[in-house]
Design a protein around this motif. Structure first.
Motif, PDB file in Angstrom:
ATOM      1  N   GLU A 160      -3.451  -3.939 -15.364  1.00 40.43           N
ATOM      2  CA  GLU A 160      -2.819  -3.773 -14.117  1.00 40.43           C
ATOM      3  C   GLU A 160      -4.288  -3.964 -12.395  1.00 40.43           C
ATOM      4  OE1 GLU A 160      -1.528  -2.299 -15.788  1.00 40.43           O
ATOM      5  OE2 GLU A 160       0.557  -2.477 -16.722  1.00 40.43           O
ATOM      6  N   ILE A 161      -4.107  -2.862 -12.493  1.00 41.23           N
ATOM      7  CA  ILE A 161      -5.618  -2.641 -11.523  1.00 41.23           C
ATOM      8  C   ILE A 161      -7.080  -4.507 -11.479  1.00 41.23           C
ATOM      9  CG2 ILE A 161      -7.955  -2.170 -10.557  1.00 41.23           C
ATOM     10  CD1 ILE A 161      -6.420   0.882 -11.634  1.00 41.23           C
ATOM     11  N   LEU A 221      -6.262 -11.183  -8.351  1.00 34.38           N
ATOM     12  CA  LEU A 221      -4.846 -11.860  -7.684  1.00 34.38           C
ATOM     13  C   LEU A 221      -5.163 -11.984  -5.763  1.00 34.38           C
ATOM     14  CD1 LEU A 221      -1.901 -13.135  -6.775  1.00 34.38           C
ATOM     15  CD2 LEU A 221      -1.202 -10.689  -6.651  1.00 34.38           C
ATOM     16  N   LEU A 222      -5.827 -11.200  -5.645  1.00 31.20           N
ATOM     17  CA  LEU A 222      -6.664 -10.821  -4.269  1.00 31.20           C
ATOM     18  C   LEU A 222      -7.111 -12.160  -4.127  1.00 31.20           C
ATOM     19  CD1 LEU A 222      -6.231  -8.988  -1.924  1.00 31.20           C
ATOM     20  CD2 LEU A 222      -8.587  -7.440  -2.504  1.00 31.20           C
ATOM     21  N   MET A 262      -1.670 -13.024 -16.185  1.00 35.42           N
ATOM     22  CA  MET A 262      -1.474 -12.208 -16.465  1.00 35.42           C
ATOM     23  C   MET A 262      -2.160 -11.830 -18.164  1.00 35.42           C
ATOM     24  SD  MET A 262       1.944 -11.975 -15.652  1.00 35.42           S
ATOM     25  CE  MET A 262       3.533 -11.508 -16.732  1.00 35.42           C
ATOM     26  N   SER A 263      -2.358 -10.506 -18.155  1.00 36.55           N
ATOM     27  CA  SER A 263      -2.876  -9.724 -20.024  1.00 36.55           C
ATOM     28  C   SER A 263      -2.692 -10.091 -20.509  1.00 36.55           C
ATOM     29  CB  SER A 263      -3.425  -8.364 -18.718  1.00 36.55           C
ATOM     30  OG  SER A 263      -3.600  -7.951 -20.647  1.00 36.55           O
ATOM     31  N   VAL A 274       1.523  -7.614 -11.288  1.00 32.72           N
ATOM     32  CA  VAL A 274       1.535  -8.524 -10.514  1.00 32.72           C
ATOM     33  C   VAL A 274       2.444  -9.953  -9.769  1.00 32.72           C
ATOM     34  CG1 VAL A 274      -0.743 -10.701 -10.139  1.00 32.72           C
ATOM     35  CG2 VAL A 274      -0.744  -8.752 -11.651  1.00 32.72           C
ATOM     36  N   PRO A 275       2.947  -9.482 -10.048  1.00 30.48           N
ATOM     37  CA  PRO A 275       4.250 -10.633  -9.871  1.00 30.48           C
ATOM     38  C   PRO A 275       4.937 -10.274  -8.577  1.00 30.48           C
ATOM     39  CG  PRO A 275       4.514 -11.087 -12.488  1.00 30.48           C
ATOM     40  CD  PRO A 275       3.282  -9.885 -12.284  1.00 30.48           C
TER      41      PRO A 275
END
Length: 269
Positions: free
Chosen positions: A95-96, A102-103, A220-221, A231-232
């Motif tokens: 997630e990290i 995403l950033l 998405m992993s 993330v969403p």
């Protein structure tokens, strides 16, 4: 959608030899082992020869283990729950990494134009199906804290044609389509006003980018059987707070009015 290997085994099971049925029984219970184990390891687990595994895979209609594995990977990319290894991450490292991606994506996107549209369009129409529906619902709940005129589509039990027909010239549409999108998703996007539509999707939705004015990608992993929507949801929080800060006093006044209504109705503790 079921795992494709289980469907093929079911079709051919009555024709299988005893050794092949041993393989079939093992893979019906552990279909993800095709992705985790080599041909030799599957043979050892079922106490058959490596050649038997290869013949079994060809019996199912695949050229070899690699072609079968590639089909399963394609299904995983679509969102079908499927483990890719025996190792399970017990932290939030994936997630990290996805949030960092995403950033980077946000910093390269025209967030000013998106924020302007979300803040000042007459109405915001948010569309989401299946797993994207709760994300869309949360986005709507966040935005209505700072501004009126935010609608979630389609209404339960209803088709969406009437709602699309009622989209006005000053409205802005947000479509959330992450993984395993509904059939006809492309047709839905094509029916929307292209220059007034934002698509929030994952990396498999990049193909729809030409159909909308703005696209935001949520990485998405594929490393775990079930998707994380961290993330969403983080993106929804980011967008909502940008709109709130952009509207300033107007958003504060709207929030105060919502809070007063909660109190009047006794809905919130």
């Amino acid at each position: 959608m079921t795992n494709p290997i289980t469907e093929r085994i079911a079709q051919h099971y009555s024709e299988l030899t005893q050794g092949n049925r041993r393989l079939a029984d093992y893979l019906l219970v552990n279909p993800d082992k095709i992705l985790m184990l080599s041909t030799n390891e599957i043979a050892e687990a079922c106490d058959v020869s490596k050649a038997s595994v290869s013949r079994f895979i060809r019996k199912l209609g695949y050229q070899d283990h690699i072609s079968l594995r590639n089909e399963l990977l394609e299904e995983r990319d679509k969102g079908t729950p499927m483990a890719l290894s025996n190792e399970v991450e017990v932290d939030f490292s994936s997630e990290i990494r996805a949030l960092e991606s995403l950033l980077d994506h946000i910093q390269e996107s025209d967030m000013g134009a998106i924020t302007e549209r979300l803040s000042h369009s007459a109405r915001i129409k948010i569309i989401g199906y299946r797993n994207s529906y709760p994300v869309a619902m949360h986005f709507r709940q966040q935005l209505v804290q700072g501004r009126p005129g935010v609608e979630l589509l389609p209404l339960p039990g209803q088709t969406i044609g009437e709602d699309i027909a009622s989209i006005g010239e000053d409205d802005f549409v947000v479509v959330i389509g992450i993984r395993r999108r509904v059939k006809g998703f492309e047709s839905l996007l094509s029916a929307l006003p292209q220059q007034r539509t934002l698509l929030i999707t994952d990396q498999t939705g990049l193909k729809f980018k030409p159909l909308v004015a703005h696209t935001l990608i949520c990485p998405m992993s594929n490393s775990s059987p079930l998707d994380s929507y961290a993330v969403p949801m983080a993106l929804i929080s980011y967008l909502s707070n940008r709109v709130f800060n952009h509207l300033g006093k107007q958003a504060v006044e709207n929030t105060e009015f919502v809070a007063q209504t909660y109190t009047q109705l006794g809905e919130i503790e």
